[in-house]
Design a protein around this motif. Structure first.
Motif, PDB file in Angstrom:
ATOM      1  N   GLY A 201       0.823  -1.202   0.000  1.00 30.95           N
ATOM      2  CA  GLY A 201       0.000   0.000   0.000  1.00 30.95           C
ATOM      3  C   GLY A 201       0.855   1.248   0.000  1.00 30.95           C
ATOM      4  N   VAL A 202       0.265   2.345   0.432  1.00 33.20           N
ATOM      5  CA  VAL A 202       0.962   3.629   0.467  1.00 33.20           C
ATOM      6  C   VAL A 202       2.047   3.589   1.544  1.00 33.20           C
ATOM      7  CG1 VAL A 202       0.703   6.093   0.890  1.00 33.20           C
ATOM      8  CG2 VAL A 202      -1.063   4.846  -0.363  1.00 33.20           C
ATOM      9  N   THR A 203       3.261   3.968   1.183  1.00 35.90           N
ATOM     10  CA  THR A 203       4.392   3.934   2.105  1.00 35.90           C
ATOM     11  C   THR A 203       4.293   5.055   3.132  1.00 35.90           C
ATOM     12  OG1 THR A 203       5.769   3.094   0.312  1.00 35.90           O
ATOM     13  CG2 THR A 203       6.904   3.949   2.252  1.00 35.90           C
ATOM     14  N   ARG A 204       4.481   4.706   4.401  1.00 32.16           N
ATOM     15  CA  ARG A 204       4.573   5.723   5.446  1.00 32.16           C
ATOM     16  C   ARG A 204       6.036   6.123   5.587  1.00 32.16           C
ATOM     17  NH1 ARG A 204       0.495   2.339   7.735  1.00 32.16           N
ATOM     18  NH2 ARG A 204       1.965   1.178   9.039  1.00 32.16           N
ATOM     19  N   ARG A 205       6.300   7.390   5.391  1.00 28.76           N
ATOM     20  CA  ARG A 205       7.669   7.887   5.353  1.00 28.76           C
ATOM     21  C   ARG A 205       8.264   7.985   6.749  1.00 28.76           C
ATOM     22  NH1 ARG A 205       9.655   7.926   0.069  1.00 28.76           N
ATOM     23  NH2 ARG A 205       7.982   8.562  -1.310  1.00 28.76           N
ATOM     24  N   ASP A 206       9.589   7.807   6.822  1.00 28.39           N
ATOM     25  CA  ASP A 206      10.297   7.989   8.075  1.00 28.39           C
ATOM     26  C   ASP A 206      10.557   9.471   8.299  1.00 28.39           C
ATOM     27  OD1 ASP A 206      12.953   8.055   9.816  1.00 28.39           O
ATOM     28  OD2 ASP A 206      11.992   6.109  10.102  1.00 28.39           O
ATOM     29  N   PRO A 207      10.435   9.957   9.527  1.00 27.98           N
ATOM     30  CA  PRO A 207      10.659  11.386   9.782  1.00 27.98           C
ATOM     31  C   PRO A 207      12.112  11.818   9.666  1.00 27.98           C
ATOM     32  CG  PRO A 207      10.257  10.219  11.834  1.00 27.98           C
ATOM     33  CD  PRO A 207       9.980   9.234  10.730  1.00 27.98           C
ATOM     34  N   LEU A 208      13.029  10.865   9.490  1.00 30.05           N
ATOM     35  CA  LEU A 208      14.445  11.220   9.413  1.00 30.05           C
ATOM     36  C   LEU A 208      14.808  11.933   8.120  1.00 30.05           C
ATOM     37  CD1 LEU A 208      17.470  11.039  10.237  1.00 30.05           C
ATOM     38  CD2 LEU A 208      17.469   8.718   9.325  1.00 30.05           C
ATOM     39  N   VAL A 255       4.010  14.857  -0.504  1.00 28.66           N
ATOM     40  CA  VAL A 255       3.987  16.307  -0.707  1.00 28.66           C
ATOM     41  C   VAL A 255       3.400  17.006   0.519  1.00 28.66           C
ATOM     42  CG1 VAL A 255       2.907  18.152  -2.056  1.00 28.66           C
ATOM     43  CG2 VAL A 255       3.935  16.193  -3.215  1.00 28.66           C
ATOM     44  N   ALA A 256       2.303  16.482   1.046  1.00 31.67           N
ATOM     45  CA  ALA A 256       1.668  17.099   2.215  1.00 31.67           C
ATOM     46  C   ALA A 256       2.618  17.114   3.407  1.00 31.67           C
ATOM     47  CB  ALA A 256       0.376  16.362   2.562  1.00 31.67           C
ATOM     48  N   GLY A 257       3.297  15.991   3.654  1.00 31.99           N
ATOM     49  CA  GLY A 257       4.228  15.926   4.781  1.00 31.99           C
ATOM     50  C   GLY A 257       5.398  16.871   4.626  1.00 31.99           C
ATOM     51  N   ALA A 258       5.912  16.992   3.391  1.00 31.28           N
ATOM     52  CA  ALA A 258       7.044  17.892   3.158  1.00 31.28           C
ATOM     53  C   ALA A 258       6.627  19.352   3.274  1.00 31.28           C
ATOM     54  CB  ALA A 258       7.647  17.608   1.790  1.00 31.28           C
ATOM     55  N   ARG A 259       5.456  19.689   2.758  1.00 27.03           N
ATOM     56  CA  ARG A 259       5.008  21.078   2.820  1.00 27.03           C
ATOM     57  C   ARG A 259       4.714  21.508   4.257  1.00 27.03           C
ATOM     58  NH1 ARG A 259       3.691  24.038  -1.250  1.00 27.03           N
ATOM     59  NH2 ARG A 259       1.816  24.921  -0.286  1.00 27.03           N
ATOM     60  N   GLU A 260       4.285  20.572   5.084  1.00 29.19           N
ATOM     61  CA  GLU A 260       4.082  20.884   6.501  1.00 29.19           C
ATOM     62  C   GLU A 260       5.379  21.304   7.169  1.00 29.19           C
ATOM     63  OE1 GLU A 260       2.326  17.481   8.269  1.00 29.19           O
ATOM     64  OE2 GLU A 260       0.340  17.797   7.335  1.00 29.19           O
ATOM     65  N   ARG A 261       6.499  20.843   6.631  1.00 27.67           N
ATOM     66  CA  ARG A 261       7.803  21.179   7.199  1.00 27.67           C
ATOM     67  C   ARG A 261       8.466  22.340   6.470  1.00 27.67           C
ATOM     68  NH1 ARG A 261      10.742  16.230   9.891  1.00 27.67           N
ATOM     69  NH2 ARG A 261       8.954  14.999  10.551  1.00 27.67           N
ATOM     70  N   GLY A 262       7.739  23.012   5.614  1.00 23.27           N
ATOM     71  CA  GLY A 262       8.260  24.219   4.994  1.00 23.27           C
ATOM     72  C   GLY A 262       8.941  24.025   3.663  1.00 23.27           C
ATOM     73  N   VAL A 263       8.817  22.838   3.052  1.00 25.35           N
ATOM     74  CA  VAL A 263       9.418  22.608   1.741  1.00 25.35           C
ATOM     75  C   VAL A 263       8.469  23.140   0.674  1.00 25.35           C
ATOM     76  CG1 VAL A 263      10.281  20.876   0.127  1.00 25.35           C
ATOM     77  CG2 VAL A 263      10.651  20.591   2.585  1.00 25.35           C
ATOM     78  N   GLY A 264       8.962  24.024  -0.189  1.00 31.59           N
ATOM     79  CA  GLY A 264       8.114  24.635  -1.189  1.00 31.59           C
ATOM     80  C   GLY A 264       7.756  23.676  -2.294  1.00 31.59           C
ATOM     81  N   VAL A 513      18.066  20.172   5.071  1.00 29.24           N
ATOM     82  CA  VAL A 513      18.250  19.241   6.185  1.00 29.24           C
ATOM     83  C   VAL A 513      17.943  19.938   7.508  1.00 29.24           C
ATOM     84  CG1 VAL A 513      19.957  17.880   7.448  1.00 29.24           C
ATOM     85  CG2 VAL A 513      19.902  17.795   4.949  1.00 29.24           C
ATOM     86  N   ALA A 514      18.477  21.151   7.677  1.00 26.25           N
ATOM     87  CA  ALA A 514      18.235  21.902   8.914  1.00 26.25           C
ATOM     88  C   ALA A 514      16.757  22.223   9.088  1.00 26.25           C
ATOM     89  CB  ALA A 514      19.065  23.187   8.906  1.00 26.25           C
ATOM     90  N   LEU A 515      16.127  22.674   8.020  1.00 27.53           N
ATOM     91  CA  LEU A 515      14.711  23.042   8.076  1.00 27.53           C
ATOM     92  C   LEU A 515      13.842  21.827   8.379  1.00 27.53           C
ATOM     93  CD1 LEU A 515      12.806  25.464   7.579  1.00 27.53           C
ATOM     94  CD2 LEU A 515      12.680  24.760   5.191  1.00 27.53           C
ATOM     95  N   TRP A 516      14.172  20.700   7.758  1.00 25.22           N
ATOM     96  CA  TRP A 516      13.391  19.474   7.933  1.00 25.22           C
ATOM     97  C   TRP A 516      13.349  19.043   9.384  1.00 25.22           C
ATOM     98  CZ3 TRP A 516      10.208  17.121   4.661  1.00 25.22           C
ATOM     99  CH2 TRP A 516       9.821  15.802   4.910  1.00 25.22           C
TER     100      TRP A 516
END
Length: 566
Positions: A201-208, A255-264, A513-516
């Protein structure tokens, strides 16, 4: 320097228990020493963890070479604390595949390939010392290319060949192991023939993992080609498409997870062997799905492509969805393409280059010189093709080809031992290289003389032995609670020492990396350092100045909150 723990389960709801008793504990280890040089998400292990958690297991994912300067010590600590029932070794690569890193080297060093399995064997031993009851199971792309050889070398009894999601879920249940698809045992006849094609199914990404390079997303598994040197040739052209909605859901959640962390704009790598094989219908459906879901304004993407099929409709869709085409070419000489078992010829290359130019599609191109059938004439023909290319197309090339076990090239190599350099290993597990009409380093020197005047052409790759550790060092500082002085040193290395990328690209990766990881103090410093460089057109100095001030303000607020809590 203390590190925050990133061996916890992904940020997702707890999986239900698979049995009435204690949940099985699974430690998934990214056994990839190359993480020190080029950090990439452990996508295969992320997929495995998703499946194992859904089956009721308690899972931790560890990337020791990325997060620690002492990977063996970190691995021991994690295994000792967790006491896993099963340890999965994710072996993405067995060597760095860089045949010639240096043009000048001693005669007793005919190739520069770095063999990574000895280091992985030490990792396996370190884990076994503190978790002696755990069962080891190997897997990953590198392992699946030569499973029995790897099991022997690593002293591991079990491995999963091919897709492992279903296999690991079953290993975490009470299912008999002899019913697990793709599972092989050391010393038995099963090897690459056990390769299992499947999608979860849909992969759950690691927060690292920060988007310092890109997020992998797989839309197809297997390969429709049997290129002479490629480990995918061992599959016998087996391939399967992923479910379209599952692929699009995974992109959307990433995309949703990355944008929540400030990735444009979120970089995506479609991690298929060839995105447009066996036909265009599946990738066209994927790209149309991105557009229909409104994702194209938030992503850029790249993938590997065969030169054909590639229609004008497809080219336009690639451009509209912010795609980049990496063309796997190897040669422009028809005779050599036939020997290499490529399903295209020079006319297809010329047509694709013209089509990409007509539609304004960004592209790069890869070559391997020295394959079976290579002559001075075929080399000259390929060089002529390279010189005809638009300067906007970047070209990377290799001199000589690593011979991997069981491939068509391995069978040719057995008949042409005079073309081989490297280890004296009839199994080809340890690095052996095939090269003609000259040995690899001599071939590389001749190619360098012919191509050095072309600014868009370079010899391939970042080598393990000499590659920079700038990005992995950035991860470690971002994960620590201090490291500000080290961060300034990392930014200076990013600006001056990276020969593979422009200074702004490496500094921007450190900023990500720092922003993430919520290190706005480090992100502010990176933005300030970036302002001193020639920045790419997608950035503006006004935006960077604002970002520097904004990140600095957030960092001050965070420090104030911490002080108040104390």
């Amino acid at each position: 320097m203390s590190l925050r723990s990133y061996t916890q389960p992904a940020m997702s709801p707890s999986a239900p228990s698979a049995a009435a008793g204690r949940r099985r504990r699974v430690l998934l280890v990214h056994a990839n020493p190359f993480q020190r040089v080029t950090p990439v998400p452990a996508y295969g292990l992320e997929r495995l963890r998703t499946a194992a958690e859904d089956a009721g297991a308690e899972v931790q994912l560890l990337d020791p070479y990325l997060v620690s300067e002492d990977p063996l010590g970190t691995a021991r600590e994690a295994a000792q604390a967790f006491q896993p029932d099963l340890i999965g070794l994710g072996i993405r690569i067995i060597d760095d595949c860089i045949v010639v890193d240096r043009l000048d080297a001693p005669d007793d060093q005919p190739i520069d390939v770095s063999f990574l399995l000895p280091e992985i064997r030490e990792l396996r031993r370190a884990l076994g010392e503190v978790a002696p009851e755990a069962i080891f199971v190997a897997g990953g792309a590198g392992f699946s290319a030569c499973p029995q050889e790897c099991l022997d070398f690593l002293d591991v009894d079990y491995g999963v060949v091919g897709a492992g999601e279903q296999a690991l879920a079953m290993l975490c249940s009470d299912m008999p192991w002899d019913q697990v698809p793709g599972l092989v045992r050391r010393g038995q006849a099963d090897g690459i023939g056990a390769y299992h094609l499947a999608f979860g199914g849909v992969t759950r990404r690691d927060p690292l993992y920060a988007p310092a390079n890109s997020f992998p997303v797989r839309t197809r598994i297997g390969c429709a080609m049997q290129c002479v040197y490629c480990t995918a040739a061992n599959l016998g052209r087996q391939h399967a498409n992923g479910d379209l909605d599952t692929v699009l859901d995974e992109v959307e959640r990433t995309v949703a997870g990355a944008r929540e962390r400030g990735v444009g704009r979120v970089p995506i790598f479609f991690a298929d062997d060839e995105f447009n094989l066996p036909d265009e219908r599946h990738p066209i459906a994927v790209l149309e799905g991105l557009r229909e879901r409104g994702l194209t304004k938030h992503v850029s993407w790249r993938a590997y492509f065969n030169p054909t099929p590639f229609s004008a409709e497809f080219a336009e869709l690639v451009r509209e969805t912010n795609g980049h085409v990496s063309i796997t070419v190897d040669s422009a000489a028809d005779g050599l393409l036939e020997t290499a078992q490529k399903p295209f010829r020079r006319r297809h290359l010329d047509a694709l280059v013209a089509l990409l130019g007509e539609h304004g599609v960004s592209a790069d191109l890869g070559l391997i010189f020295g394959l079976p059938g290579e002559t001075e004439e075929t080399i000259a023909e390929t060089i002529g093709f390279v010189r005809s290319l638009p300067g906007a197309i970047e070209v990377v090339y290799s001199a000589g080809a690593r011979v991997y076990p069981h491939t068509p090239l391995a069978r040719i190599a057995e008949q042409e031992p005079e073309r081989l350099v490297g280890a004296d290993d009839s199994t080809f597990l340890t690095p052996v290289v095939y090269s003609r009409p000259w040995p690899p380093r001599e071939l590389a020197r001749r190619l360098d003389e012919e191509l050095r005047d072309l600014p868009n052409v370079s010899r391939v790759g970042v080598a393990y032995a000499t590659g920079l550790t700038t990005l992995s060092d950035a991860y470690r500082v971002a994960l620590s609670q201090d490291g500000k002085r080290s961060w300034d040193e990392i930014l200076e290395r990013a600006a001056h020492d990276d020969t593979q990328r422009k200074p702004a690209e490496t500094i921007a990766a450190c900023l990500q990396v720092a922003l993430w990881h919520g290190r706005y103090d480090l992100a502010s410093s990176a933005a300030a350092r970036l302002l001193r460089e020639e920045i790419p057109p997608e950035m503006s100095r006004a935006q960077l100045r604002f970002a520097r001030l904004a990140y600095g303000g957030i960092a001050l607020a965070d420090r104030a909150k911490s002080a108040l809590r104390r």
